[in-house]
Design a protein around this motif. Structure first.
Motif, PDB file in Angstrom:
ATOM      1  N   ALA A  53       0.810  -1.220   0.000  1.00  6.83           N
ATOM      2  CA  ALA A  53       0.000   0.000   0.000  1.00  6.83           C
ATOM      3  C   ALA A  53       0.844   1.271   0.000  1.00  6.83           C
ATOM      4  CB  ALA A  53      -0.939  -0.003   1.214  1.00  6.83           C
ATOM      5  N   THR A  54       2.041   1.207   0.587  1.00  5.60           N
ATOM      6  CA  THR A  54       2.842   2.423   0.732  1.00  5.60           C
ATOM      7  C   THR A  54       4.051   2.477  -0.190  1.00  5.60           C
ATOM      8  OG1 THR A  54       4.198   1.449   2.495  1.00  5.60           O
ATOM      9  CG2 THR A  54       2.190   2.622   3.164  1.00  5.60           C
ATOM     10  N   TRP A  55       4.219   1.489  -1.043  1.00  5.35           N
ATOM     11  CA  TRP A  55       5.427   1.392  -1.866  1.00  5.35           C
ATOM     12  C   TRP A  55       5.691   2.661  -2.687  1.00  5.35           C
ATOM     13  CZ3 TRP A  55       9.795  -1.022  -2.300  1.00  5.35           C
ATOM     14  CH2 TRP A  55      10.517  -0.937  -3.482  1.00  5.35           C
ATOM     15  N   TRP A  56       4.674   3.223  -3.310  1.00  6.41           N
ATOM     16  CA  TRP A  56       4.883   4.379  -4.190  1.00  6.41           C
ATOM     17  C   TRP A  56       5.105   5.663  -3.406  1.00  6.41           C
ATOM     18  CZ3 TRP A  56       6.404   2.709  -8.513  1.00  6.41           C
ATOM     19  CH2 TRP A  56       5.901   1.525  -9.028  1.00  6.41           C
ATOM     20  N   LEU A  57       4.676   5.695  -2.152  1.00 11.97           N
ATOM     21  CA  LEU A  57       4.900   6.882  -1.326  1.00 11.97           C
ATOM     22  C   LEU A  57       6.272   6.858  -0.671  1.00 11.97           C
ATOM     23  CD1 LEU A  57       1.419   7.026   0.427  1.00 11.97           C
ATOM     24  CD2 LEU A  57       2.230   8.434  -1.466  1.00 11.97           C
ATOM     25  N   TYR A  58       6.634   5.706  -0.142  1.00 12.75           N
ATOM     26  CA  TYR A  58       7.899   5.566   0.563  1.00 12.75           C
ATOM     27  C   TYR A  58       8.281   4.096   0.610  1.00 12.75           C
ATOM     28  CZ  TYR A  58      11.258   5.013   4.278  1.00 12.75           C
ATOM     29  OH  TYR A  58      12.371   4.657   4.988  1.00 12.75           O
ATOM     30  N   HIS A  59       9.554   3.838   0.447  1.00 18.85           N
ATOM     31  CA  HIS A  59      10.067   2.497   0.700  1.00 18.85           C
ATOM     32  C   HIS A  59      11.522   2.603   1.138  1.00 18.85           C
ATOM     33  CE1 HIS A  59      10.667   3.273  -3.622  1.00 18.85           C
ATOM     34  NE2 HIS A  59      11.823   2.665  -3.460  1.00 18.85           N
ATOM     35  N   PRO A  60      11.896   1.783   2.120  1.00 18.67           N
ATOM     36  CA  PRO A  60      13.279   1.826   2.592  1.00 18.67           C
ATOM     37  C   PRO A  60      14.219   1.206   1.562  1.00 18.67           C
ATOM     38  CG  PRO A  60      12.075   0.076   3.702  1.00 18.67           C
ATOM     39  CD  PRO A  60      11.082   0.825   2.855  1.00 18.67           C
ATOM     40  N   GLY A  61      15.475   1.537   1.688  1.00 21.19           N
ATOM     41  CA  GLY A  61      16.479   0.954   0.810  1.00 21.19           C
ATOM     42  C   GLY A  61      16.735  -0.506   1.159  1.00 21.19           C
ATOM     43  N   PRO A  62      17.605  -1.155   0.412  1.00 22.58           N
ATOM     44  CA  PRO A  62      17.834  -2.581   0.634  1.00 22.58           C
ATOM     45  C   PRO A  62      18.422  -2.921   2.004  1.00 22.58           C
ATOM     46  CG  PRO A  62      19.254  -1.736  -1.123  1.00 22.58           C
ATOM     47  CD  PRO A  62      18.322  -0.651  -0.750  1.00 22.58           C
ATOM     48  N   LEU A  63      19.311  -2.077   2.527  1.00 20.96           N
ATOM     49  CA  LEU A  63      19.890  -2.377   3.844  1.00 20.96           C
ATOM     50  C   LEU A  63      18.858  -2.260   4.956  1.00 20.96           C
ATOM     51  CD1 LEU A  63      23.426  -0.752   3.580  1.00 20.96           C
ATOM     52  CD2 LEU A  63      22.817  -3.175   3.503  1.00 20.96           C
ATOM     53  N   TRP A  64      18.038  -1.208   4.902  1.00 21.52           N
ATOM     54  CA  TRP A  64      16.984  -1.061   5.899  1.00 21.52           C
ATOM     55  C   TRP A  64      15.946  -2.177   5.773  1.00 21.52           C
ATOM     56  CZ3 TRP A  64      17.131   1.330  10.250  1.00 21.52           C
ATOM     57  CH2 TRP A  64      17.935   2.449  10.407  1.00 21.52           C
ATOM     58  N   SER A  65      15.629  -2.537   4.560  1.00 23.38           N
ATOM     59  CA  SER A  65      14.664  -3.627   4.347  1.00 23.38           C
ATOM     60  C   SER A  65      15.198  -4.928   4.924  1.00 23.38           C
ATOM     61  CB  SER A  65      14.369  -3.794   2.860  1.00 23.38           C
ATOM     62  OG  SER A  65      13.728  -2.652   2.358  1.00 23.38           O
ATOM     63  N   ALA A  66      16.474  -5.195   4.701  1.00 22.80           N
ATOM     64  CA  ALA A  66      17.090  -6.406   5.254  1.00 22.80           C
ATOM     65  C   ALA A  66      17.132  -6.342   6.780  1.00 22.80           C
ATOM     66  CB  ALA A  66      18.481  -6.604   4.680  1.00 22.80           C
ATOM     67  N   ALA A  67      17.381  -5.156   7.322  1.00 24.39           N
ATOM     68  CA  ALA A  67      17.418  -5.000   8.776  1.00 24.39           C
ATOM     69  C   ALA A  67      16.051  -5.268   9.403  1.00 24.39           C
ATOM     70  CB  ALA A  67      17.901  -3.600   9.146  1.00 24.39           C
ATOM     71  N   LEU A  68      14.986  -4.989   8.674  1.00 26.19           N
ATOM     72  CA  LEU A  68      13.639  -5.240   9.194  1.00 26.19           C
ATOM     73  C   LEU A  68      13.355  -6.739   9.367  1.00 26.19           C
ATOM     74  CD1 LEU A  68      11.567  -2.602   7.193  1.00 26.19           C
ATOM     75  CD2 LEU A  68      12.183  -2.538   9.611  1.00 26.19           C
ATOM     76  N   LEU A  69      14.132  -7.587   8.725  1.00 27.20           N
ATOM     77  CA  LEU A  69      13.964  -9.027   8.858  1.00 27.20           C
ATOM     78  C   LEU A  69      14.546  -9.551  10.171  1.00 27.20           C
ATOM     79  CD1 LEU A  69      15.070 -10.150   5.273  1.00 27.20           C
ATOM     80  CD2 LEU A  69      12.792  -9.492   6.025  1.00 27.20           C
ATOM     81  N   LEU A  70      15.516  -8.855  10.716  1.00 22.79           N
ATOM     82  CA  LEU A  70      16.264  -9.362  11.867  1.00 22.79           C
ATOM     83  C   LEU A  70      15.457  -9.585  13.144  1.00 22.79           C
ATOM     84  CD1 LEU A  70      19.641  -7.475  11.412  1.00 22.79           C
ATOM     85  CD2 LEU A  70      19.088  -9.856  10.865  1.00 22.79           C
ATOM     86  N   PRO A  71      14.534  -8.697  13.541  1.00 18.82           N
ATOM     87  CA  PRO A  71      13.814  -8.947  14.791  1.00 18.82           C
ATOM     88  C   PRO A  71      13.090 -10.294  14.816  1.00 18.82           C
ATOM     89  CG  PRO A  71      13.473  -6.686  14.116  1.00 18.82           C
ATOM     90  CD  PRO A  71      14.184  -7.367  12.986  1.00 18.82           C
ATOM     91  N   LEU A  72      12.441 -10.671  13.730  1.00 20.02           N
ATOM     92  CA  LEU A  72      11.745 -11.961  13.689  1.00 20.02           C
ATOM     93  C   LEU A  72      12.745 -13.108  13.762  1.00 20.02           C
ATOM     94  CD1 LEU A  72       8.708 -13.059  11.755  1.00 20.02           C
ATOM     95  CD2 LEU A  72      10.761 -14.397  11.462  1.00 20.02           C
TER      96      LEU A  72
END
Length: 124
Positions: A53-72
């Protein structure tokens, strides 16, 4: 009738799609009925939908996106290696971050491949 068919379809296929265990102790309930997937998978679904839903408004770069995987991943490894067991609220939030990060990585890689293919086509 169509709503019931959709609900039955959703309850059957969501656990298969997510590979969910559907344990009642790790699931949310609404009006006495268990969600079709556990708290973590519910979070992943919410994260996927939020990223789309928010991809066209904002999306993090690849490093931030990868970092979002770490908590799980960390929460799962800690639970696997120790006696600690997280609660459904933490499972939900780590799932949301994971779903958002994974979908962002997927969309970033698809956009990169598209740009590379376009550039290759322009060079011909």
């Amino acid at each position: 009738m169509a709503r019931q068919c959709f609900k039955a379809w959703l309850c059957k296929w969501l656990p298969i799609f997510f590979g969910c265990h559907c344990r009642p102790d790790r699931s949310f309930f609404y009006k006495g009925k268990q969600f079709p997937v556990c708290a973590r998978c519910t979070g992943e679904l919410a994260g996927i939908l939020a990223a789309l839903a928010t991809w066209w408004l904002y999306h993090p770069g690849p490093l931030w996106s990868a970092a979002l995987l770490l908590p799980l991943v960390l929460d799962g490894v800690i639970q696997l290696c120790t006696a600690y067991e997280s609660r459904n609220r933490r499972r939900l939030w780590t799932g949301i971050l994971f779903g958002y990060g994974l979908t962002s990585l997927l969309l970033l890689s698809a956009a990169w491949v598209f740009r590379q293919g376009y550039a290759l086509g322009q060079g011909l």
